[in-house]
Each structure stands twice: as C-alpha cells, then as structure tokens.
Motif scaffolding. Sequence first.
Motif, PDB file in Angstrom:
ATOM      1  N   HIS A 170       0.811  -1.218   0.000  1.00  0.00           N
ATOM      2  CA  HIS A 170       0.000   0.000   0.000  1.00  0.00           C
ATOM      3  C   HIS A 170       0.844   1.266   0.000  1.00  0.00           C
ATOM      4  N   ASP A 173      -0.512   4.312  -1.817  1.00  0.00           N
ATOM      5  CA  ASP A 173      -1.422   5.261  -1.165  1.00  0.00           C
ATOM      6  C   ASP A 173      -0.702   6.563  -0.807  1.00  0.00           C
ATOM      7  N   ALA A 193      -7.570   6.985  -3.654  1.00  0.00           N
ATOM      8  CA  ALA A 193      -7.563   5.531  -3.495  1.00  0.00           C
ATOM      9  C   ALA A 193      -8.648   4.940  -4.380  1.00  0.00           C
ATOM     10  N   ASN A 229     -10.737   0.082  -0.122  1.00  0.00           N
ATOM     11  CA  ASN A 229      -9.815   0.622  -1.128  1.00  0.00           C
ATOM     12  C   ASN A 229      -8.662  -0.337  -1.362  1.00  0.00           C
ATOM     13  N   VAL A 232      -4.713   2.679  -6.470  1.00  0.00           N
ATOM     14  CA  VAL A 232      -5.000   4.109  -6.613  1.00  0.00           C
ATOM     15  C   VAL A 232      -5.409   4.440  -8.044  1.00  0.00           C
TER      16      VAL A 232
END
Length: 256
Positions: A170, A173, A193, A229, A232
């Motif tokens: 992640h 993010d 996201a 989420n 992205v």
Amino acid sequence: MLVEAIYISPVKSLALLPMPRVTLGKHGIVEDRRFFLVSDRARLVTQREVAPLTQVRAAYALEPEVLRLEFPDGRVVEGTPVSGEPITARFFGQRDVEGFVVGGGWGAALSEFAGVRLRLVRSAKSAFDGFPVSMLSAASVEALRASSGEGSISERRFRPNFYISGCDAHGEDAWIGGAVRLGATAVVRVRMADPRCDMTTHHPETGVRDMKTLTLISAYRTDQPQEVNFGVYASVEQAGEVAVGDEVVPLEGEPR
C-alpha cells in the motif's frame, strides 16, 4: 520501483490483456477502454450484470483501425468500427459519458453471447470509471494473500493498468496528491484511493463469483472503515511511452 506488468481492456469489462508497451495519452492508455457496452435503455452494462463478459477477448489497433472480438467458442468478429448515432450513457449514477453506437456485427455477437441485447459504443474520450489510470503494487497483493491465506489471488482480479513492483504494501497510497513518472517521460497525478466493488469477487478468467474479496480486504485494512480501497487512481499530466520494466519514480511535491 518498476512497472511489473501493464494491462488494458479495449472494450470495458471484457478480458484483461497484458501489454509489453503502451502509449499513455491525455485520456489514458490509447487502446484502453475505448469502447463500452450499453443496454437498450443506454444503461452501462459491465461484468457486474453479465459476469461472463470477461471471457471475451477484444483487441484494438489504431493504424489501420481494427477491432477484433474473440469468443470462448472460437467465433471471431473483426473489422473497422464505424461510429453511428450519438449516445449518452450514465456511468454508475455519477457521470455522463458521450459516445457513438458502433454498427456492424459486434453488438449482435455480444448480445447472443450474453443472452441480453447489448450495443457496442465508442467512447468520445475513454470509458474509465473515476480516472483514466489505475495502479496497484505487487506488495499490496502479496499482503492480501498473506492476511487472507488465499495464495492464488491474482492482480488481474483488480484490473490495474500498471502493476508496480518494488514498493511497500500500500505504498502507492502515499502517492495520492503527488506526481509519479512512469518510464522516461510519462507523468501521472495520483488522485485518490481506488474504491473496490463486487467485480473483484469474480474470477478474472471465467467471471464466476468465487471469492469474498471485499471482505478479505476490509478484514485487514482496518484503517479505512468507510470504503474498501485497494490501489490508486490517477490522471495523466504528461503523455509518453511506458513499457514493462520501466522505472516508476514519485516526483517531488506535497502528497495528499
């Protein structure tokens, strides 16, 4: 960080195709989501309504312009897509997408396959969801595999344009609000996201609903209680060529 894989779908919701190299333009990858499907009432139709659409492969070339659909039974419909009447379709109750109904045999073949009447539409720009580019890191997928115990989870289930290796889980993010260079010249601005939907629960090859993906994500991503989420969305700031193996470089600027 590197571009591990690139995926496109020339017709929205049909099979995801790996590409070795693409051209990123203002409205996204030039061959990606150039077409979409609508019902008789000009309502967008995706895998959510007709899950087996993912079994149909679409190939699209610009010079000369050729669209080719390959069905799982071996049938092929191929030719130059000719734009007809203008049409406006509502995408997910959020925005109107302008396009042109495509004549020829594509709509009839897709209707026969799906069991419902479908029309093929050429988008005036691109038939993306929120933004024209989606990105996902390999580390994020590996984190989901590890937390869920589902070692066979494929990134294809999430249909990313650019699959990125070399960052933390992640880590993408942290790019939200900032710019990221892909390859030598292409630059995207990471906007938000990527909120996931029911399509991720479908097997990417068959369309069969086979995994509670949203539940698996939310079970360990407890920092985002309002949404599920994963990956992205980005817009394009500078066009350019991007190939598998190219560098991915976050540029200077204030994230978020």
